[in-house]
Design a protein around this motif. Structure first.
Motif, PDB file in Angstrom:
ATOM      1  N   THR A   6       0.838  -1.201   0.000  1.00  0.00           N
ATOM      2  CA  THR A   6       0.000   0.000   0.000  1.00  0.00           C
ATOM      3  C   THR A   6       0.873   1.251   0.000  1.00  0.00           C
ATOM      4  OG1 THR A   6      -1.753  -1.176   1.164  1.00  0.00           O
ATOM      5  CG2 THR A   6      -1.831   1.236   1.227  1.00  0.00           C
ATOM      6  N   PHE A   7       1.903   1.267   0.839  1.00  0.00           N
ATOM      7  CA  PHE A   7       2.834   2.400   0.899  1.00  0.00           C
ATOM      8  C   PHE A   7       3.451   2.639  -0.478  1.00  0.00           C
ATOM      9  CE2 PHE A   7       6.949   4.396   1.646  1.00  0.00           C
ATOM     10  CZ  PHE A   7       6.662   5.362   2.602  1.00  0.00           C
ATOM     11  N   ASN A   8       3.909   1.574  -1.095  1.00  0.00           N
ATOM     12  CA  ASN A   8       4.539   1.688  -2.416  1.00  0.00           C
ATOM     13  C   ASN A   8       3.567   2.180  -3.482  1.00  0.00           C
ATOM     14  OD1 ASN A   8       7.118   0.872  -1.624  1.00  0.00           O
ATOM     15  ND2 ASN A   8       6.646  -1.290  -1.958  1.00  0.00           N
ATOM     16  N   LEU A  20       4.601  14.236   5.383  1.00  0.00           N
ATOM     17  CA  LEU A  20       4.675  15.555   6.021  1.00  0.00           C
ATOM     18  C   LEU A  20       4.064  15.530   7.418  1.00  0.00           C
ATOM     19  CD1 LEU A  20       3.943  18.076   3.128  1.00  0.00           C
ATOM     20  CD2 LEU A  20       6.069  17.851   4.444  1.00  0.00           C
ATOM     21  N   ALA A  21       3.079  14.680   7.647  1.00  0.00           N
ATOM     22  CA  ALA A  21       2.511  14.545   8.991  1.00  0.00           C
ATOM     23  C   ALA A  21       3.516  13.918   9.947  1.00  0.00           C
ATOM     24  CB  ALA A  21       1.229  13.717   8.955  1.00  0.00           C
ATOM     25  N   CYS A  22       4.421  13.122   9.412  1.00  0.00           N
ATOM     26  CA  CYS A  22       5.480  12.507  10.234  1.00  0.00           C
ATOM     27  C   CYS A  22       6.587  13.505  10.531  1.00  0.00           C
ATOM     28  CB  CYS A  22       6.096  11.312   9.505  1.00  0.00           C
ATOM     29  SG  CYS A  22       4.960   9.972   9.187  1.00  0.00           S
ATOM     30  N   LEU A  23       6.972  14.249   9.503  1.00  0.00           N
ATOM     31  CA  LEU A  23       8.067  15.216   9.612  1.00  0.00           C
ATOM     32  C   LEU A  23       7.835  16.292   8.566  1.00  0.00           C
ATOM     33  CD1 LEU A  23      10.781  16.295  10.619  1.00  0.00           C
ATOM     34  CD2 LEU A  23      11.909  14.569   9.227  1.00  0.00           C
ATOM     35  N   TRP A  83      -1.438  13.569  16.636  1.00  0.00           N
ATOM     36  CA  TRP A  83      -0.280  12.813  17.136  1.00  0.00           C
ATOM     37  C   TRP A  83       0.449  13.590  18.212  1.00  0.00           C
ATOM     38  CZ3 TRP A  83       1.822  11.143  11.715  1.00  0.00           C
ATOM     39  CH2 TRP A  83       1.098  10.031  11.267  1.00  0.00           C
ATOM     40  N   SER A  84       0.612  14.882  18.007  1.00  0.00           N
ATOM     41  CA  SER A  84       1.299  15.709  18.991  1.00  0.00           C
ATOM     42  C   SER A  84       0.550  15.686  20.329  1.00  0.00           C
ATOM     43  CB  SER A  84       1.422  17.142  18.475  1.00  0.00           C
ATOM     44  OG  SER A  84       2.145  17.919  19.387  1.00  0.00           O
ATOM     45  N   ARG A 160       6.140   8.333  14.250  1.00  0.00           N
ATOM     46  CA  ARG A 160       4.981   8.695  13.431  1.00  0.00           C
ATOM     47  C   ARG A 160       4.918   7.868  12.151  1.00  0.00           C
ATOM     48  NH1 ARG A 160       4.531  15.268  14.285  1.00  0.00           N
ATOM     49  NH2 ARG A 160       3.943  15.148  16.483  1.00  0.00           N
ATOM     50  N   LEU A 161       6.061   7.581  11.551  1.00  0.00           N
ATOM     51  CA  LEU A 161       6.070   6.731  10.354  1.00  0.00           C
ATOM     52  C   LEU A 161       5.545   5.340  10.696  1.00  0.00           C
ATOM     53  CD1 LEU A 161       6.722   6.254   7.379  1.00  0.00           C
ATOM     54  CD2 LEU A 161       9.055   5.671   8.089  1.00  0.00           C
ATOM     55  N   GLU A 162       5.920   4.821  11.846  1.00  0.00           N
ATOM     56  CA  GLU A 162       5.390   3.517  12.278  1.00  0.00           C
ATOM     57  C   GLU A 162       3.867   3.577  12.369  1.00  0.00           C
ATOM     58  OE1 GLU A 162       6.920   0.680  12.622  1.00  0.00           O
ATOM     59  OE2 GLU A 162       9.025   1.158  12.874  1.00  0.00           O
ATOM     60  N   ARG A 163       3.331   4.703  12.854  1.00  0.00           N
ATOM     61  CA  ARG A 163       1.883   4.866  12.936  1.00  0.00           C
ATOM     62  C   ARG A 163       1.247   4.857  11.549  1.00  0.00           C
ATOM     63  NH1 ARG A 163       2.153   9.569  17.402  1.00  0.00           N
ATOM     64  NH2 ARG A 163       2.323   8.244  19.227  1.00  0.00           N
ATOM     65  N   VAL A 164       1.890   5.546  10.615  1.00  0.00           N
ATOM     66  CA  VAL A 164       1.378   5.558   9.236  1.00  0.00           C
ATOM     67  C   VAL A 164       1.341   4.133   8.698  1.00  0.00           C
ATOM     68  CG1 VAL A 164       1.946   6.211   6.850  1.00  0.00           C
ATOM     69  CG2 VAL A 164       2.018   7.934   8.678  1.00  0.00           C
TER      70      VAL A 164
END
Length: 168
Positions: A6-8, A20-23, A83-84, A160-164
């Motif tokens: 899915t990510f790919n 961008l939500a991660c960083l 997340w914050s 956050r990437l792990e959450r995504v």
């Protein structure tokens, strides 16, 4: 479809929003997106970590711009704001009024000294622990503090990437 598949397969704009939500450093997300496809989750996480370790100070400042002050509630309904709030929630529950006031003062002193928000990987830490770290870091020189900020930002982005990936 697996999270990696899915990510790919995510359309570029949707992936950009997720990253961008991660960083909030576009160069970080653009580099990760350009490295697709990934063979596995570990590859995504490793790429994100590697790219975060070589961000310029300007990229790091962009990332910092999306973070509220420690102890302040992030406004808005964005994924990043939610997340914050979650990352700081345990710390907020553990603080008394004196600690909260001291943290506000430490934030102010830190911003005056370094010119940006105090950033710390807050998950799992009490406000007393965060306050102690803020006070300690006020004694750092600019070079030392920049390295610490970059590391804290890298850890937050990784979480956050792990959450995504978990949500895909």
């Amino acid at each position: 479809m697996s999270a990696v598949e899915t990510f790919n397969a995510l359309p570029a704009e949707r992936l950009r929003e997720q990253l961008l939500a991660c960083l909030a450093a576009p160069a970080w997300g653009a580099t990760i997106a350009a490295e697709r496809p990934f063979a596995d989750r570990a590859g995504i996480v490793a790429a994100a970590d590697r790219v975060a370790r070589v961000l310029s100070w300007d990229d790091i400042l962009q990332g910092l711009s999306a973070h509220p002050r420690i102890g302040e509630r992030a406004a808005g309904d964005s994924t990043e704001a939610a997340w914050s709030r979650a990352e700081q929630s345990a710390a907020a529950r553990s603080a008394d009024d004196g600690t909260k006031a001291a943290l506000i003062a430490a934030n102010r002193a830190y911003e005056e000294r370094f010119g940006h928000v105090f950033l710390i990987f807050a998950s799992g830490r009490s406000q007393a622990e965060i306050l102690a770290a803020a006070r300690e870091r006020l004694g750092n020189d600019e070079v030392t503090e920049r390295a610490i900020v970059a590391e804290e930002l890298r850890k937050i982005a990784g979480l956050r990437l792990e959450r995504v990936l978990d949500a895909l």
